[in-house]
Design a protein around this motif. Structure first.
Motif, PDB file in Angstrom:
ATOM      1  N   UNK A   1      17.050   5.611 -32.562  1.00  0.00           N
ATOM      2  CA  UNK A   1      17.281   5.287 -33.936  1.00  0.00           C
ATOM      3  C   UNK A   1      18.535   6.225 -34.827  1.00  0.00           C
ATOM      4  N   UNK A   2      17.945   7.242 -34.689  1.00  0.00           N
ATOM      5  CA  UNK A   2      18.799   8.380 -34.740  1.00  0.00           C
ATOM      6  C   UNK A   2      20.092   8.368 -33.824  1.00  0.00           C
ATOM      7  N   UNK A   3      20.451   8.315 -32.704  1.00  0.00           N
ATOM      8  CA  UNK A   3      21.717   8.346 -31.962  1.00  0.00           C
ATOM      9  C   UNK A   3      22.612   7.161 -32.500  1.00  0.00           C
ATOM     10  N   UNK A   4      21.669   5.908 -32.896  1.00  0.00           N
ATOM     11  CA  UNK A   4      22.336   4.529 -33.364  1.00  0.00           C
ATOM     12  C   UNK A   4      22.894   5.581 -34.728  1.00  0.00           C
ATOM     13  N   UNK A   5      22.165   6.050 -35.396  1.00  0.00           N
ATOM     14  CA  UNK A   5      22.898   6.038 -36.903  1.00  0.00           C
ATOM     15  C   UNK A   5      23.837   7.782 -36.457  1.00  0.00           C
ATOM     16  N   UNK A   6      24.116   8.286 -35.469  1.00  0.00           N
ATOM     17  CA  UNK A   6      24.952   9.000 -35.842  1.00  0.00           C
ATOM     18  C   UNK A   6      26.336   8.567 -35.068  1.00  0.00           C
ATOM     19  N   UNK A   7      26.045   7.099 -34.320  1.00  0.00           N
ATOM     20  CA  UNK A   7      27.075   6.379 -32.929  1.00  0.00           C
ATOM     21  C   UNK A   7      28.261   6.204 -34.313  1.00  0.00           C
TER      22      UNK A   7
ATOM     23  N   UNK B   1      31.560   5.848 -36.163  1.00  0.00           N
ATOM     24  CA  UNK B   1      32.555   4.542 -35.851  1.00  0.00           C
ATOM     25  C   UNK B   1      32.250   4.689 -34.546  1.00  0.00           C
ATOM     26  N   UNK B   2      31.300   5.008 -33.487  1.00  0.00           N
ATOM     27  CA  UNK B   2      30.769   4.676 -31.553  1.00  0.00           C
ATOM     28  C   UNK B   2      30.340   4.426 -31.826  1.00  0.00           C
TER      29      UNK B   2
ATOM     30  N   UNK C   1      20.660  14.742 -29.745  1.00  0.00           N
ATOM     31  CA  UNK C   1      21.803  13.527 -30.296  1.00  0.00           C
ATOM     32  C   UNK C   1      23.506  14.313 -30.509  1.00  0.00           C
ATOM     33  N   UNK C   2      23.124  15.778 -31.082  1.00  0.00           N
ATOM     34  CA  UNK C   2      23.995  16.034 -31.681  1.00  0.00           C
ATOM     35  C   UNK C   2      24.639  16.741 -30.721  1.00  0.00           C
ATOM     36  N   UNK C   3      24.206  16.973 -29.788  1.00  0.00           N
ATOM     37  CA  UNK C   3      25.333  17.530 -28.913  1.00  0.00           C
ATOM     38  C   UNK C   3      25.957  16.352 -27.649  1.00  0.00           C
ATOM     39  N   UNK C   4      25.058  15.352 -27.520  1.00  0.00           N
ATOM     40  CA  UNK C   4      26.042  13.820 -27.166  1.00  0.00           C
ATOM     41  C   UNK C   4      26.818  13.227 -28.014  1.00  0.00           C
ATOM     42  N   UNK C   5      26.640  13.857 -29.260  1.00  0.00           N
ATOM     43  CA  UNK C   5      27.846  13.304 -30.236  1.00  0.00           C
ATOM     44  C   UNK C   5      29.454  13.817 -30.454  1.00  0.00           C
TER      45      UNK C   5
ATOM     46  N   UNK D   1      15.649  -2.928 -29.206  1.00  0.00           N
ATOM     47  CA  UNK D   1      16.876  -3.649 -28.954  1.00  0.00           C
ATOM     48  C   UNK D   1      18.030  -4.018 -29.912  1.00  0.00           C
ATOM     49  N   UNK D   2      17.506  -4.164 -31.335  1.00  0.00           N
ATOM     50  CA  UNK D   2      18.723  -4.171 -32.484  1.00  0.00           C
ATOM     51  C   UNK D   2      18.850  -3.426 -32.949  1.00  0.00           C
ATOM     52  N   UNK D   3      19.288  -1.982 -32.176  1.00  0.00           N
ATOM     53  CA  UNK D   3      20.078  -1.288 -33.050  1.00  0.00           C
ATOM     54  C   UNK D   3      21.150  -0.583 -31.969  1.00  0.00           C
TER      55      UNK D   3
END
Length: 204
Positions: free
Chosen positions: A44-50, A54-55, A8-12, A74-76
């Protein structure tokens, strides 16, 4: 968990380096069962990082695999694109209005997703049929509208089954009852007065 966080860090970092404002998760084809076992941890982790950057984070979802995804997952997402097409079991058309309506109701009512987060997917392509059976052969709307005169105003032409202008306008109005619409894909559209994107704009 460590590998998920690193991934996820790589994605961000990738999103940031190209100035993108978010990421869309689109799962296609068959995947290993263990993928779904870790899907919520990943999102969950990717949504937190986004959120921290502010992505936005979104996903494309379909009825044939939504059972693997938990409600809290789905709520994330900030919004969800419903792939209300590719219903190849239909003898009529793989993307009827009724099918689209049913899919939107499913995610809003059965899966309890906020209607404002749901986008109705509209296909800019169709399939060839033989004896009322989908062959699986894809044909773009541009091909259909170019080689079959008047076909843009219908949902069937020769062996092709698809969404024409009138259906796309009707689906756009349906999408307005939710969060809007998405399309797959712009490169498959016809031009000028035959354009399905223009039909969407007209309906709006």
């Amino acid at each position: 968990r460590k590998k998920i966080k690193e991934f996820n860090g790589t994605i961000i970092s990738y999103l940031d380096s190209y100035g993108f404002d978010g990421v869309d998760i689109n799962i296609e084809g068959d995947v290993e069962s263990e993928f779904w076992d870790n899907y919520d941890l990943w999102i969950k982790d990717l949504a937190r990082k986004c959120s921290k950057e502010k992505m936005s984070i979104s996903c494309a979802i379909a009825s044939w695999f939504d059972d693997y995804i938990e409600d809290e997952t789905l709520d994330r997402f900030d919004f969800i694109s419903v792939m209300a097409y590719d219903n190849k079991s239909s003898a009529e058309n793989p993307a009827t209005y009724d099918y689209a309506q049913g899919m939107m109701e499913h995610f809003a009512e059965d899966r309890n997703v906020d209607k404002d987060k749901l986008l109705l997917g509209i296909p800019f392509y169709g399939y060839r049929y033989k004896n009322n059976v989908c062959t699986g052969e894809v044909v773009t709307f541009n091909e259909i509208a170019t080689y079959n005169k008047g076909s843009e105003n219908s949902d069937a032409s020769g062996t092709c089954r698809y969404n024409g202008i009138d259906t796309v306008k009707a689906k756009t109005k349906l999408g307005l009852e939710y969060g809007g619409v998405m399309v797959w894909a712009l490169g498959q559209d016809a031009s000028g007065k035959k354009s399905l994107l223009k039909a969407i704009g007209d309906a709006l």
